[in-house]
Design a protein around this motif. Sequence first.
Motif, PDB file in Angstrom:
ATOM      1  N   VAL A  64      45.573  42.513  48.857  1.00  0.00           N
ATOM      2  CA  VAL A  64      44.514  41.874  48.089  1.00  0.00           C
ATOM      3  C   VAL A  64      43.666  40.963  48.979  1.00  0.00           C
ATOM      4  CG1 VAL A  64      44.081  40.147  46.295  1.00  0.00           C
ATOM      5  CG2 VAL A  64      45.608  42.062  45.836  1.00  0.00           C
ATOM      6  N   GLU A  65      44.296  40.265  49.929  1.00  0.00           N
ATOM      7  CA  GLU A  65      43.525  39.412  50.839  1.00  0.00           C
ATOM      8  C   GLU A  65      42.571  40.241  51.693  1.00  0.00           C
ATOM      9  OE1 GLU A  65      41.939  36.126  52.357  1.00  0.00           O
ATOM     10  OE2 GLU A  65      43.585  36.017  50.904  1.00  0.00           O
ATOM     11  N   SER A  66      42.989  41.448  52.072  1.00  0.00           N
ATOM     12  CA  SER A  66      42.090  42.310  52.854  1.00  0.00           C
ATOM     13  C   SER A  66      40.898  42.754  52.013  1.00  0.00           C
ATOM     14  CB  SER A  66      42.858  43.519  53.403  1.00  0.00           C
ATOM     15  OG  SER A  66      43.273  44.390  52.372  1.00  0.00           O
ATOM     16  N   LEU A  67      41.130  43.032  50.739  1.00  0.00           N
ATOM     17  CA  LEU A  67      40.026  43.374  49.846  1.00  0.00           C
ATOM     18  C   LEU A  67      39.089  42.181  49.664  1.00  0.00           C
ATOM     19  CD1 LEU A  67      41.853  45.335  46.982  1.00  0.00           C
ATOM     20  CD2 LEU A  67      40.516  46.300  48.852  1.00  0.00           C
ATOM     21  N   SER A  94      40.813  38.704  42.455  1.00  0.00           N
ATOM     22  CA  SER A  94      42.055  38.764  43.233  1.00  0.00           C
ATOM     23  C   SER A  94      43.229  38.161  42.477  1.00  0.00           C
ATOM     24  CB  SER A  94      41.877  38.033  44.569  1.00  0.00           C
ATOM     25  OG  SER A  94      41.870  36.620  44.408  1.00  0.00           O
ATOM     26  N   LEU A  95      42.935  37.215  41.574  1.00  0.00           N
ATOM     27  CA  LEU A  95      44.003  36.521  40.856  1.00  0.00           C
ATOM     28  C   LEU A  95      44.705  37.403  39.833  1.00  0.00           C
ATOM     29  CD1 LEU A  95      42.292  33.053  40.252  1.00  0.00           C
ATOM     30  CD2 LEU A  95      43.831  33.735  42.101  1.00  0.00           C
ATOM     31  N   CYS A  96      44.030  38.481  39.392  1.00  0.00           N
ATOM     32  CA  CYS A  96      44.651  39.357  38.402  1.00  0.00           C
ATOM     33  C   CYS A  96      44.728  40.799  38.910  1.00  0.00           C
ATOM     34  CB  CYS A  96      43.884  39.299  37.083  1.00  0.00           C
ATOM     35  SG  CYS A  96      42.143  39.733  37.230  1.00  0.00           S
ATOM     36  N   HIS A  97      44.601  40.977  40.211  1.00  0.00           N
ATOM     37  CA  HIS A  97      44.669  42.328  40.772  1.00  0.00           C
ATOM     38  C   HIS A  97      46.088  42.887  40.632  1.00  0.00           C
ATOM     39  CE1 HIS A  97      44.272  45.658  43.607  1.00  0.00           C
ATOM     40  NE2 HIS A  97      42.969  45.473  43.561  1.00  0.00           N
TER      41      HIS A  97
END
Length: 324
Positions: free
Chosen positions: A129-132, A143-146
Amino acid sequence: MITIIGATHPGRREHNEDCFTADSSTGLGLIADGMGGYAGGDLASELVKTTIEEAVSKQQGLQEAIARAHSVVRQRAAEDTARHGMGSTVIVLKTQGFDYQIAWVGDSRAYLWDEYGVLKQVTRDHSYVESLLASGAITYQESLCHPNRNLITQAVGVNIEKDLDIGLIGGRLASGQKLLLCSDGLVDEVSDKDIAGIIHRSANSEEAIKQLIAAALQAGGRDNITVVIATAEGGGSNELPAIEPEVIRSSALGCSANAGLPESLSMDKEKACVGNNMATLSTGISAAAAISKPRIYSLAWRTWLACSVVALVASLLLFYIAGA
């Protein structure tokens, strides 16, 4: 000087796979968050800890020490099939005077805190998720609900040697500043704003650690929780100005927080780590292939399909009404 203290708690779990080092005399702070369950998470983190401690005592650099730990964990896993796939995240702090270096693999984090109440995340998670997020493919709120927010892309003992990405930053603390190291058991439960507030209200670092762990437990404590704090004290008239590394994101008292990643969707909240095989998405970002693709994408696919069906039905209904 910089004093380093730390503590760990199993959270609501029966087993603690985190371990840490907090040694002011050698200037070493470390957190290793093992994965592999009863098959080897605690062994992996302990191997990482002891190997790095030994390497640093022999004046090896932090990246070299982590690379050595990586080899040790991989070798032990190869010798025992029951421990296949065990690994660990790690974040290591080494201080000399007021100068410091931090190296890391995985999603255990480092933050810089100052007396003005600003908490700055200075390490970037090795996570899918950090890479996205870094690429701009998703927003911070998304990102918080991915659905894949707990997938990590790097772990000591899991990635092949040539693919291990060891992060490294450095800087200098001014008197009163603190470095906070933590496992994801803290940031999964407590927002950055609340972390900053707890540190600000605490009389000292020992109290801050106790209150941070208590806050994580009160919020659910679904994972092991480990916190290490390094505090710069007594710089005097000859104190040099602080040097700060790149800030990934920050949160100030009274401002909206950049919260840590929420809990995993998996039943036991185990991390899933990228291995040798990589699958490229349309965004150009690589996703973990260590877990079968249906498990990785099933929730996102079902969500997209449901939304598409609803949109199609709504369109047909509007078309029917307009025709009538």
